[in-house]
Design a protein around this motif. Structure first.
Motif, PDB file in Angstrom:
ATOM      1  N   TYR A 143      35.295  39.455  40.912  1.00 39.68           N
ATOM      2  CA  TYR A 143      34.778  40.805  41.121  1.00 39.68           C
ATOM      3  C   TYR A 143      35.743  41.620  41.981  1.00 39.68           C
ATOM      4  CZ  TYR A 143      31.591  44.545  42.481  1.00 39.68           C
ATOM      5  OH  TYR A 143      31.010  45.769  42.707  1.00 39.68           O
ATOM      6  N   ARG A 144      36.339  40.964  42.960  1.00 42.42           N
ATOM      7  CA  ARG A 144      37.342  41.623  43.798  1.00 42.42           C
ATOM      8  C   ARG A 144      38.556  42.021  42.957  1.00 42.42           C
ATOM      9  NH1 ARG A 144      37.919  37.825  47.034  1.00 42.42           N
ATOM     10  NH2 ARG A 144      36.344  38.482  48.564  1.00 42.42           N
ATOM     11  N   LEU A 189      38.506  42.805  39.844  1.00 38.56           N
ATOM     12  CA  LEU A 189      38.103  43.961  39.049  1.00 38.56           C
ATOM     13  C   LEU A 189      38.178  45.239  39.877  1.00 38.56           C
ATOM     14  CD1 LEU A 189      36.905  45.241  36.468  1.00 38.56           C
ATOM     15  CD2 LEU A 189      34.626  44.692  37.383  1.00 38.56           C
ATOM     16  N   ASN A 190      37.615  45.203  41.086  1.00 33.29           N
ATOM     17  CA  ASN A 190      37.639  46.385  41.946  1.00 33.29           C
ATOM     18  C   ASN A 190      39.062  46.803  42.289  1.00 33.29           C
ATOM     19  OD1 ASN A 190      34.837  47.389  43.350  1.00 33.29           O
ATOM     20  ND2 ASN A 190      34.684  45.294  42.562  1.00 33.29           N
ATOM     21  N   TYR A 191      39.884  45.820  42.677  1.00 36.81           N
ATOM     22  CA  TYR A 191      41.268  46.140  43.020  1.00 36.81           C
ATOM     23  C   TYR A 191      42.041  46.677  41.800  1.00 36.81           C
ATOM     24  CZ  TYR A 191      40.890  43.867  47.600  1.00 36.81           C
ATOM     25  OH  TYR A 191      40.549  43.547  48.886  1.00 36.81           O
ATOM     26  N   SER A 192      41.796  46.076  40.656  1.00 39.47           N
ATOM     27  CA  SER A 192      42.498  46.515  39.445  1.00 39.47           C
ATOM     28  C   SER A 192      42.086  47.937  39.066  1.00 39.47           C
ATOM     29  CB  SER A 192      42.215  45.567  38.284  1.00 39.47           C
ATOM     30  OG  SER A 192      42.720  44.273  38.556  1.00 39.47           O
ATOM     31  N   ILE A 193      40.762  48.231  39.163  1.00 38.01           N
ATOM     32  CA  ILE A 193      40.302  49.591  38.875  1.00 38.01           C
ATOM     33  C   ILE A 193      40.878  50.565  39.889  1.00 38.01           C
ATOM     34  CG2 ILE A 193      38.281  51.097  38.756  1.00 38.01           C
ATOM     35  CD1 ILE A 193      36.683  48.726  37.706  1.00 38.01           C
ATOM     36  N   TYR A 194      40.885  50.161  41.154  1.00 43.27           N
ATOM     37  CA  TYR A 194      41.423  51.031  42.205  1.00 43.27           C
ATOM     38  C   TYR A 194      42.891  51.354  41.937  1.00 43.27           C
ATOM     39  CZ  TYR A 194      42.927  52.582  46.833  1.00 43.27           C
ATOM     40  OH  TYR A 194      43.466  53.294  47.874  1.00 43.27           O
ATOM     41  N   ASN A 195      43.690  50.339  41.632  1.00 41.86           N
ATOM     42  CA  ASN A 195      45.113  50.571  41.356  1.00 41.86           C
ATOM     43  C   ASN A 195      45.307  51.443  40.121  1.00 41.86           C
ATOM     44  OD1 ASN A 195      45.784  49.044  43.562  1.00 41.86           O
ATOM     45  ND2 ASN A 195      46.269  47.194  42.390  1.00 41.86           N
ATOM     46  N   ALA A 196      44.496  51.209  39.094  1.00 38.59           N
ATOM     47  CA  ALA A 196      44.608  52.020  37.875  1.00 38.59           C
ATOM     48  C   ALA A 196      44.272  53.480  38.164  1.00 38.59           C
ATOM     49  CB  ALA A 196      43.684  51.466  36.794  1.00 38.59           C
ATOM     50  N   LEU A 197      43.232  53.692  38.974  1.00 36.27           N
ATOM     51  CA  LEU A 197      42.847  55.060  39.307  1.00 36.27           C
ATOM     52  C   LEU A 197      43.891  55.734  40.198  1.00 36.27           C
ATOM     53  CD1 LEU A 197      39.011  54.616  39.931  1.00 36.27           C
ATOM     54  CD2 LEU A 197      40.132  55.595  37.933  1.00 36.27           C
ATOM     55  N   ASN A 238      47.235  44.993  47.026  1.00 42.16           N
ATOM     56  CA  ASN A 238      48.154  43.894  46.718  1.00 42.16           C
ATOM     57  C   ASN A 238      47.333  42.675  46.307  1.00 42.16           C
ATOM     58  OD1 ASN A 238      50.382  42.288  46.463  1.00 42.16           O
ATOM     59  ND2 ASN A 238      50.687  42.003  48.672  1.00 42.16           N
ATOM     60  N   ILE A 239      47.323  42.426  45.016  1.00 41.41           N
ATOM     61  CA  ILE A 239      46.508  41.326  44.512  1.00 41.41           C
ATOM     62  C   ILE A 239      47.336  40.466  43.561  1.00 41.41           C
ATOM     63  CG2 ILE A 239      44.314  42.563  44.721  1.00 41.41           C
ATOM     64  CD1 ILE A 239      44.536  43.200  41.731  1.00 41.41           C
ATOM     65  N   LEU A 299      43.503  45.420  31.815  1.00 44.46           N
ATOM     66  CA  LEU A 299      43.471  46.693  32.531  1.00 44.46           C
ATOM     67  C   LEU A 299      44.842  47.075  33.077  1.00 44.46           C
ATOM     68  CD1 LEU A 299      41.881  49.079  33.539  1.00 44.46           C
ATOM     69  CD2 LEU A 299      41.116  47.712  35.507  1.00 44.46           C
ATOM     70  N   LYS A 300      45.672  46.082  33.404  1.00 44.81           N
ATOM     71  CA  LYS A 300      47.000  46.415  33.933  1.00 44.81           C
ATOM     72  C   LYS A 300      47.873  47.105  32.881  1.00 44.81           C
ATOM     73  CE  LYS A 300      49.336  42.019  32.968  1.00 44.81           C
ATOM     74  NZ  LYS A 300      50.084  40.892  33.580  1.00 44.81           N
ATOM     75  N   LEU A 301      47.499  46.998  31.585  1.00 45.83           N
ATOM     76  CA  LEU A 301      48.243  47.720  30.552  1.00 45.83           C
ATOM     77  C   LEU A 301      48.127  49.233  30.731  1.00 45.83           C
ATOM     78  CD1 LEU A 301      47.344  45.640  27.348  1.00 45.83           C
ATOM     79  CD2 LEU A 301      49.452  45.569  28.684  1.00 45.83           C
ATOM     80  N   PHE A 302      47.036  49.664  31.370  1.00 46.46           N
ATOM     81  CA  PHE A 302      46.879  51.100  31.610  1.00 46.46           C
ATOM     82  C   PHE A 302      47.967  51.605  32.552  1.00 46.46           C
ATOM     83  CE2 PHE A 302      45.151  54.567  34.213  1.00 46.46           C
ATOM     84  CZ  PHE A 302      44.865  55.494  33.220  1.00 46.46           C
ATOM     85  N   SER A 303      48.229  50.851  33.611  1.00 45.25           N
ATOM     86  CA  SER A 303      49.250  51.258  34.580  1.00 45.25           C
ATOM     87  C   SER A 303      50.652  51.003  34.069  1.00 45.25           C
ATOM     88  CB  SER A 303      49.042  50.517  35.908  1.00 45.25           C
ATOM     89  OG  SER A 303      47.760  50.755  36.420  1.00 45.25           O
TER      90      SER A 303
END
Length: 624
Positions: A99-100, A102-110, A140-141, A148-152
């Motif tokens: 879950y962490r 997911l949150n970190y990945s969404i945060y970085n993408a945003l 930093n994860i 999701l990292k494909l978005f960035s």
């Protein structure tokens, strides 16, 4: 209906409320379902964020940044109460870790999305400062996320290329790497995910199509592959490939459109490009003036609107910049045609360029193109001026000063254009949007119809212009020196001619003087009238000699071309004098002949009388 980013945010809130986290006593199936829910949302978030950015809703949605910031704030909350995070359960720890992630990945993408919005705003904000570097705090994860990292890593860079073409080899190499990655993962995941990946692949091909005109090779592990940009599948982006106006019939269709009630700005652009490339006579510039007049009417109406004077959101700023860029583009096309076809003088070039500069000052768009054309036209004027044998030094200095001024303006506009990664024109948002499948897929490309500009080539042209300026300055100085040398040579020739003229006149005068003395000494039997007549005749002969010398000396001494000499005043005056002399000689010869005849008759009478008187004297003497 909520927009796509808001859908993603709402879905995140609904699926992961504060009560979502299970306790350690939950059954295994609950942990499995919640873990699958996290994995599914990785894909959902990638799909929705990618659809959001490629549809351009970051521009046309007024409260987009508010939702983005709220979403960012939601991903920074505590993930679980201390009692749960310290439970010691391995199942809970794994779920919390995921879950962490997911949150970190969404945060970085945003955060990457937020940075992208800033770049896009700077693109059409002519008054604000341009940021060369951007810093955003990222988490930093070490995540196992591959979706999701494909978005960035892929979606954001591809959309950035809408505003900044990959001008460097490294950037283009990264574009090709993104293409290979998309081809590898396009067959994985749900149908919706594959559909988004296919759109991104088509977008990648569309960018390559725009910046590459000829085929190129890429090296793979086993062989070299030739890629022809014209053969790449661009999918739905085919709607953004501008169908250039290439015939008179299409030009007439565009002319009808711009003369209608609600014309597309694209019609103005395509028609003006056609006129610039195909019109040949300088009188045809009135056609371009007609197009400009029609657009100016539209521009003036929109320029007086509230959205133009005080834009309140991003789409109004975007459309304002688009309108200004099209206005500049149309005037630049006309100026390019004017300098190439109308053969303007320096004064005319300066007047037209001042008009362009006023438009740029009014719109805030500092395009380099008119200065490039002005430099080429002024350079041509200087070269033609220098080639003349007799040129005005002050005028050529004025041209060189104007050339230096325009080169400075070209450098400033080049730097501005490069910092903005400026395109020749940008169409309004509505004309930059393309909908397919009844609006289910929306594609937005701000630079769809703009051509790729290689700013490295423009920098080389700037250096070339400076070298040309120095070369023309050298030629000008050399021509001035050559002109001075020619003037000195002409002065010497004039002095030599005057010397010859003085010698001829002096010779004639001496000859006349000695001739008079000889006439009076050797003709003692003649009366005064005959001596004066002989002297006048001798003087006329010498005057004829001097006149003939002065008449033919330009041909013999100065070596003037006889065709050129026939047009001079000396030649005309000489011909007139010769004609007068011939008439005078003819008249005097007839008069002289009559005088001689009368003198002969008189002498005959006198001789006969003399002989008769002598005979009578002899008879008288004989009679005595």
């Amino acid at each position: 209906m909520s927009f796509i980013l808001e859908q993603c945010y709402n879905q995140f809130i609904e699926e992961f409320p504060e009560s979502w986290l299970p306790n350690s006593s939950e059954e295994e199936s609950v942990f499995f379902d919640k873990s699958a829910q996290i994995e599914f949302f990785f894909e959902t978030c990638f799909i929705l964020l990618s659809r959001s950015i490629i549809s351009g809703e970051y521009i046309n949605v007024p409260n987009f940044l508010d939702v983005l910031n709220n979403f960012l704030a939601k991903t920074t909350v505590e993930y679980a109460p201390p009692s749960l995070s310290e439970s010691g359960s391995e199942r809970v720890d794994r779920l919390l870790s995921r879950y962490r992630d997911l949150n970190y990945s969404i945060y970085n993408a945003l955060q990457h999305y937020n940075y992208f919005v800033t770049i896009s705003k700077n693109k059409f904000n002519t008054e604000g400062n341009q940021y060369k570097y951007g810093f955003y705090k990222l988490k930093n994860i070490k995540s196992t996320d591959k979706i999701l990292k494909l978005f960035s890593e892929i979606t954001i860079p591809l959309c950035l290329f809408d505003y900044r073409f990959p001008i460097g080899e490294d950037e283009f190499h990264n574009l090709l790497i993104s293409r290979d990655r998309l081809k590898e993962c396009i067959s994985e995941g749900s149908s919706e995910r594959r559909s988004v990946l296919a759109v991104l692949l088509h977008k990648c091909h569309f960018i390559i199509y725009n910046i590459k005109e000829s085929p190129f090779y890429i090296n793979t592990e086993s062989s070299a592959i030739c890629i022809n940009p014209k053969d790449l599948d661009v999918g739905y982006y085919d709607g953004f490939i501008a169908k250039e106006c290439d015939s008179e019939s299409k030009a007439n269709e565009l002319l009808e459109d711009i003369s209608g009630i609600n014309p597309e700005l694209k019609s103005f652009v395509l028609l003006m490009k056609y006129y610039k490339q195909n019109l040949a006579n300088k009188s045809d510039i009135v056609k371009m003036d007609f197009v400009l007049g029609k657009f100016s009417d539209i521009y003036q109406i929109k320029r007086n609107s509230r959205e133009f004077i005080n834009p309140g959101n991003l789409i109004e700023e975007y459309n304002k910049f688009s309108l200004n860029s099209v206005l500049n583009f149309l005037h630049n096309c006309r100026f390019s045609f004017y300098t190439q076809k109308c053969e303007p003088s320096l004064k005319q070039i300066k007047e037209e360029l001042r008009h362009i500069e006023n438009i740029q000052a009014k719109t805030g768009v500092k395009n380099f193109h008119p200065y490039e054309k002005a430099i080429e036209a002024i350079t041509k004027c200087i070269e033609l001026h220098i080639e003349k044998e007799d040129f005005d030094d002050r005028l050529i200095e004025d041209k060189l000063e104007e050339l230096s001024r325009v080169i400075i303006l070209y450098r400033e506009s080049y730097e501005w254009s490069r910092s903005h990664q400026f395109f020749p024109f940008q169409l309004p948002f509505e004309e930059s949007m393309y909908c397919v499948d009844n609006g289910s897929i929306k594609l937005f490309v701000p630079s769809a119809y703009a051509k790729y500009i290689d700013y490295n080539t423009l920098k080389e042209r700037l250096e070339q212009f400076n070298r040309t300026k120095e070369y023309l300055r050298f030629r000008c100085d050399l021509s001035i020196e050559r002109k001075e040398i020619t003037q000195i040579k002409n002065d010497i020739k004039t002095s030599d001619k005057k010397a010859y003229d003085l010698i001829a006149i002096f010779t004639a005068a001496i000859t006349f003087l000695f001739g008079i003395v000889n006439i009076f000494i050797n003709n003692t039997a003649l009366n005064l009238y005959q001596l004066i007549a002989n002297t006048i005749g001798f003087g006329i002969l010498l005057l004829l000699f001097a006149s003939l010398y002065l008449f033919i000396s330009p041909l013999l001494i100065q070596r003037i071309n006889w065709r050129q000499y026939l047009k001079t005043g000396r030649c005309i005056a000489g011909i007139v004098l010769i004609a007068i002399y011939v008439i005078l000689v003819f008249t005097l010869s007839k008069t002289s002949q009559s005088v001689i005849d009368k003198i002969g008759q008189t002498e005959t009478v006198v001789d006969s009388l003399h002989r008769e008187s002598k005979f009578e004297v002899q008879q008288i003497k004989a009679a005595e």
